[in-house]
Design a protein around this motif. Structure first.
Motif, short mmCIF file in Angstrom:
data_model
loop_
_atom_site.label_atom_id
_atom_site.label_comp_id
_atom_site.label_asym_id
_atom_site.label_seq_id
_atom_site.Cartn_x
_atom_site.Cartn_y
_atom_site.Cartn_z
N TYR A 1 -4.69 -1.30 -0.99
CA TYR A 1 -5.01 0.02 -1.54
C TYR A 1 -5.33 -0.10 -3.02
O TYR A 1 -4.57 -0.69 -3.78
CB TYR A 1 -3.84 0.98 -1.34
N GLU A 2 -6.46 0.45 -3.42
CA GLU A 2 -6.86 0.45 -4.83
C GLU A 2 -6.66 1.87 -5.37
O GLU A 2 -7.28 2.80 -4.91
CB GLU A 2 -8.32 0.03 -4.96
N MET A 3 -5.76 1.99 -6.34
CA MET A 3 -5.52 3.30 -6.92
C MET A 3 -6.82 3.79 -7.58
O MET A 3 -7.46 3.03 -8.29
CB MET A 3 -4.38 3.24 -7.94
N PRO A 4 -7.19 5.04 -7.33
CA PRO A 4 -8.47 5.54 -7.86
C PRO A 4 -8.44 5.61 -9.37
O PRO A 4 -7.45 6.02 -9.97
CB PRO A 4 -8.60 6.92 -7.24
N ILE A 5 -9.55 5.21 -9.97
CA ILE A 5 -9.65 5.22 -11.43
C ILE A 5 -10.70 6.25 -11.79
O ILE A 5 -11.85 6.17 -11.38
CB ILE A 5 -10.06 3.84 -11.97
N ARG A 6 -10.30 7.24 -12.54
CA ARG A 6 -11.25 8.24 -13.05
C ARG A 6 -11.04 8.31 -14.54
O ARG A 6 -9.97 8.02 -15.05
CB ARG A 6 -11.03 9.59 -12.41
N MET A 7 -12.07 8.71 -15.23
CA MET A 7 -11.95 8.83 -16.67
C MET A 7 -11.20 10.11 -17.00
O MET A 7 -11.38 11.13 -16.33
CB MET A 7 -13.33 8.87 -17.32
N ALA A 8 -10.36 10.04 -18.02
CA ALA A 8 -9.60 11.22 -18.44
C ALA A 8 -10.55 12.27 -19.02
O ALA A 8 -11.52 11.93 -19.68
CB ALA A 8 -8.56 10.84 -19.48
N SER A 9 -10.27 13.53 -18.74
CA SER A 9 -11.14 14.59 -19.25
C SER A 9 -10.78 14.96 -20.66
O SER A 9 -9.78 14.69 -21.19
CB SER A 9 -11.04 15.80 -18.35
N ASN B 1 0.82 -1.21 0.00
CA ASN B 1 0.00 0.00 0.00
C ASN B 1 0.85 1.26 0.00
O ASN B 1 0.54 2.23 -0.69
CB ASN B 1 -0.94 0.02 1.21
N GLN B 2 1.93 1.27 0.77
CA GLN B 2 2.82 2.44 0.79
C GLN B 2 3.39 2.70 -0.61
O GLN B 2 3.42 3.84 -1.07
CB GLN B 2 3.97 2.23 1.78
N VAL B 3 3.84 1.65 -1.26
CA VAL B 3 4.44 1.79 -2.58
C VAL B 3 3.40 2.26 -3.60
O VAL B 3 3.63 3.22 -4.34
CB VAL B 3 5.09 0.45 -3.03
N THR B 4 2.24 1.61 -3.64
CA THR B 4 1.24 1.95 -4.65
C THR B 4 0.60 3.30 -4.38
O THR B 4 0.32 4.04 -5.32
CB THR B 4 0.15 0.86 -4.76
N ARG B 5 0.40 3.65 -3.12
CA ARG B 5 -0.18 4.96 -2.81
C ARG B 5 0.78 6.08 -3.23
O ARG B 5 0.38 7.06 -3.84
CB ARG B 5 -0.52 5.07 -1.34
N GLY B 6 2.05 5.93 -2.91
CA GLY B 6 3.03 6.94 -3.30
C GLY B 6 3.15 7.07 -4.81
O GLY B 6 3.16 8.17 -5.36
N GLY C 1 0.91 6.18 -7.03
CA GLY C 1 -0.35 6.71 -7.54
C GLY C 1 -0.49 8.20 -7.32
O GLY C 1 -0.99 8.93 -8.19
N ASN C 2 -0.06 8.69 -6.17
CA ASN C 2 -0.13 10.13 -5.91
C ASN C 2 0.79 10.91 -6.83
O ASN C 2 0.45 12.01 -7.27
CB ASN C 2 0.21 10.43 -4.45
N TYR C 3 1.95 10.37 -7.13
CA TYR C 3 2.87 11.05 -8.03
C TYR C 3 2.28 11.18 -9.43
O TYR C 3 2.37 12.22 -10.07
CB TYR C 3 4.21 10.31 -8.10
N PHE C 4 1.65 10.10 -9.92
CA PHE C 4 1.14 10.10 -11.28
C PHE C 4 -0.33 10.51 -11.38
O PHE C 4 -0.93 10.39 -12.44
CB PHE C 4 1.33 8.71 -11.91
#
Length: 155
Positions: free
Chosen positions: A147-155, A87-92, A94-97
């Motif tokens: 931790y599940e990285m949030p998925i949103r549709m690109a604008s 979770n630490q690795v994926t959250r970090g 994911g936040n960067y990207f």
């Protein structure tokens, strides 16, 4: 543009590193910078825009790190500790990207991380079958707290 940027940096007491700086035609092939891939793309409406997403090398580095944490030799570890480190690795990461158009990349990486943790749990508990029955994605995300990285549709 390069000269203009050099003047702007110089007025702030900074300098452009000439050995690392290169001029590219972004219209033709795009480029990678700080882990992002930038390229021109057509929207669904037909208007061009700069599409940014995590670079293939950045995605591969995340997959390699998750592989390290879920190697067969780490099955002796407590599950909660392993999930916490993943979770630490994926959250970090994911936040960067999170500023990029990331929905496709994050979906693929969520699937990869869930698959690796499922494999790890399957090996840890020595089950012969039922890998997907015992550890569904919902179980991994809800019960184990992956931790599940949030998925949103690109604008």
């Amino acid at each position: 543009m390069k000269e203009r940027l050099a003047r702007w940096l110089q007025s702030r007491g900074l300098a452009l590193n000439e050995t690392k700086t290169r001029v590219v035609q972004s219209c033709e092939s795009g480029f990678e910078f700080l882990g992002f891939t930038f390229r021109w793309q057509q929207s669904k409406k037909g208007t061009p825009y700069v599409h940014t997403e995590p670079s293939p090398a950045a995605k591969q580095s995340l997959r390699n790190r998750v592989r390290e944490l879920t190697r067969r030799s780490t099955t002796w570890r407590v599950t909660g500790q392993t999930v916490h480190e993943i979770n630490q690795v994926t959250r970090g990461w994911g936040n960067y990207f999170a500023l990029a158009h990331y929905h496709r990349s994050f979906r693929q990486l969520n699937d990869f991380v869930a698959h690796r943790l499922r494999q790890w749990l399957w090996r840890k508990h020595g089950n012969r079958s039922g890998k997907f029955k015992h550890w569904t994605n919902r179980t991994l995300f809800d019960t184990y707290g992956l931790y599940e990285m949030p998925i949103r549709m690109a604008s």
